[in-house]
Design a protein around this motif. Sequence first.
Motif, PDB file in Angstrom:
ATOM      1  N   UNK A   1      89.139  -3.822 -54.736  1.00 43.21           N
ATOM      2  CA  UNK A   1      87.707  -3.572 -54.578  1.00 43.21           C
ATOM      3  C   UNK A   1      86.983  -3.577 -55.917  1.00 43.21           C
ATOM      4  N   UNK A   2      87.615  -3.024 -56.923  1.00 46.98           N
ATOM      5  CA  UNK A   2      86.964  -2.917 -58.223  1.00 46.98           C
ATOM      6  C   UNK A   2      87.148  -4.170 -59.084  1.00 46.98           C
ATOM      7  N   UNK A   3      88.324  -4.811 -58.980  1.00 43.89           N
ATOM      8  CA  UNK A   3      88.638  -5.903 -59.895  1.00 43.89           C
ATOM      9  C   UNK A   3      88.969  -7.215 -59.185  1.00 43.89           C
ATOM     10  N   UNK A   4      88.915  -7.250 -57.849  1.00 45.44           N
ATOM     11  CA  UNK A   4      89.247  -8.471 -57.123  1.00 45.44           C
ATOM     12  C   UNK A   4      88.162  -9.529 -57.249  1.00 45.44           C
ATOM     13  N   UNK A   5      88.515 -10.737 -56.838  1.00 43.78           N
ATOM     14  CA  UNK A   5      87.549 -11.837 -56.895  1.00 43.78           C
ATOM     15  C   UNK A   5      86.414 -11.588 -55.902  1.00 43.78           C
ATOM     16  N   UNK A   6      85.232 -11.917 -56.345  1.00 40.88           N
ATOM     17  CA  UNK A   6      84.066 -11.753 -55.494  1.00 40.88           C
ATOM     18  C   UNK A   6      83.611 -10.322 -55.332  1.00 40.88           C
ATOM     19  N   UNK A   7      84.053  -9.403 -56.215  1.00 39.64           N
ATOM     20  CA  UNK A   7      83.619  -8.002 -56.089  1.00 39.64           C
ATOM     21  C   UNK A   7      82.153  -7.874 -56.470  1.00 39.64           C
ATOM     22  N   UNK A   8      81.532  -6.879 -55.917  1.00 36.66           N
ATOM     23  CA  UNK A   8      80.084  -6.697 -56.086  1.00 36.66           C
ATOM     24  C   UNK A   8      79.722  -6.345 -57.530  1.00 36.66           C
ATOM     25  N   UNK A   9      80.682  -5.866 -58.296  1.00 37.14           N
ATOM     26  CA  UNK A   9      80.366  -5.441 -59.657  1.00 37.14           C
ATOM     27  C   UNK A   9      80.169  -6.636 -60.582  1.00 37.14           C
ATOM     28  N   UNK A  10      80.923  -7.697 -60.347  1.00 35.70           N
ATOM     29  CA  UNK A  10      80.802  -8.880 -61.196  1.00 35.70           C
ATOM     30  C   UNK A  10      79.670  -9.781 -60.746  1.00 35.70           C
ATOM     31  N   UNK A  11      79.517  -9.951 -59.441  1.00 31.15           N
ATOM     32  CA  UNK A  11      78.535 -10.903 -58.930  1.00 31.15           C
ATOM     33  C   UNK A  11      77.116 -10.341 -58.970  1.00 31.15           C
ATOM     34  N   UNK A  12      76.976  -9.062 -58.680  1.00 30.22           N
ATOM     35  CA  UNK A  12      75.640  -8.473 -58.671  1.00 30.22           C
ATOM     36  C   UNK A  12      74.875  -8.868 -57.431  1.00 30.22           C
ATOM     37  N   UNK A  13      74.557  -7.937 -56.605  1.00 27.59           N
ATOM     38  CA  UNK A  13      73.895  -8.220 -55.328  1.00 27.59           C
ATOM     39  C   UNK A  13      72.447  -7.746 -55.290  1.00 27.59           C
TER      40      UNK A  13
ATOM     41  N   UNK B   1      77.961  -4.009 -63.587  1.00 30.74           N
ATOM     42  CA  UNK B   1      78.955  -4.693 -64.421  1.00 30.74           C
ATOM     43  C   UNK B   1      79.690  -3.728 -65.352  1.00 30.74           C
ATOM     44  N   UNK B   2      79.061  -2.588 -65.623  1.00 35.10           N
ATOM     45  CA  UNK B   2      79.703  -1.603 -66.497  1.00 35.10           C
ATOM     46  C   UNK B   2      80.774  -0.788 -65.784  1.00 35.10           C
ATOM     47  N   UNK B   3      80.803  -0.814 -64.452  1.00 32.54           N
ATOM     48  CA  UNK B   3      81.746   0.029 -63.703  1.00 32.54           C
ATOM     49  C   UNK B   3      83.205  -0.336 -63.992  1.00 32.54           C
ATOM     50  N   UNK B   4      83.633  -1.624 -63.917  1.00 33.37           N
ATOM     51  CA  UNK B   4      85.046  -1.942 -64.213  1.00 33.37           C
ATOM     52  C   UNK B   4      85.487  -1.528 -65.620  1.00 33.37           C
ATOM     53  N   UNK B   5      84.702  -1.797 -66.692  1.00 30.38           N
ATOM     54  CA  UNK B   5      85.127  -1.308 -68.023  1.00 30.38           C
ATOM     55  C   UNK B   5      85.240   0.214 -68.102  1.00 30.38           C
ATOM     56  N   UNK B   6      84.338   0.910 -67.418  1.00 31.58           N
ATOM     57  CA  UNK B   6      84.402   2.376 -67.430  1.00 31.58           C
ATOM     58  C   UNK B   6      85.671   2.852 -66.723  1.00 31.58           C
ATOM     59  N   UNK B   7      86.024   2.212 -65.630  1.00 26.54           N
ATOM     60  CA  UNK B   7      87.250   2.583 -64.917  1.00 26.54           C
ATOM     61  C   UNK B   7      88.469   2.326 -65.790  1.00 26.54           C
TER      62      UNK B   7
END
Length: 333
Positions: A39-51, A62-68
């Motif tokens: 959910x956090x790092x998979x392809x097509x996750x909402x954090x990278x694409x931005x909805x 986009x800052x959520x995965x680096x913070x995790x």
Amino acid sequence: MGKNTNKIKDKVNGIGPVKIILLLILIAGTVCSFVFQGFFFGEGNIFENGTSKYEIINYMLKLVPPIINFIRLVTITVLILTILVAILSRTFQRSRRGVTLIKLINNMLRALAIIIIFLGFLSICGVNATALVASAGVLTLVIGLGMQSLIGDVVAGLFIVFENEFNVGDIVTIGDFRGTVVEIGIRTTKLEALGNIKIINNSDIRGVLNLTDNPSTAVSLIDIEYSDSLQRVEGIIAEKLPLLQVEGALSEVVYNGVASLGASGVTLHFSTTCLEGDIFAVQRRLNGALKQMFDENGIGIPFPQLVLHTAEEPKKDKDKKSKPASKKTASKK
């Protein structure tokens, strides 16, 4: 070991409830991040694409995965540090030297953990940490030229620990300060006395007097009157002194003879051995016990006396003052 060492051991062992709660929260968050890895790092996750149509929200997502990733790094580092400190505490904490080594290793591990977390944070933020580490040699040389005193403190601290000059829990005198060693750090040493903490740079430590290795001597100096017979007093001391009990003393009270001939009395010297941490309490108890023994056997303790002498006036001057003045009468013819 004494009470001070037990307090220090509690500090080393003790992990406060706040730290435990924070660590549990970090562990729970880290476990959840691995469970929901896709959910956090998979392809097509909402954090990278931005909805969202708002750029600020997309940027924050986009800052959520680096913070995790950063939380993972902090959690794993802190958990490893806690486990290592717990193992060291269980293994080496049976002596003052063991406590000293634990404190020093704990400080070094904390410094190493801070460096690892800092480099991990830079890597997560996109900074090339490898290049930064490679250039550390040049930076170390430049910084070292301006930090000679800091390097001297670190080297001196290592020599203090490994040469076993003194350990945490020892009572030492450094300069004009006497206190209990509560911490030997990488850069400084901390002494405690009467609730006050004195911090001394390791490179400034000179002429240390370690008072803990051997039993200390508690001394009592008591005066007797000149009018009292020294032979009688020493006879009473020889009879009664072996019966004297002083709490905290490690040996019998010993009479060492006449210490000095004072202005108001003869000073007698008594001593016993005790732990350095109890020396002041033992001295007070020894003074009280000797005073009571002297009172019970009629031995007087003098108090300062002042004798005034007035010079006598010369005899001629006395006669002149005592002889009345003569009056001359004129005869009338």
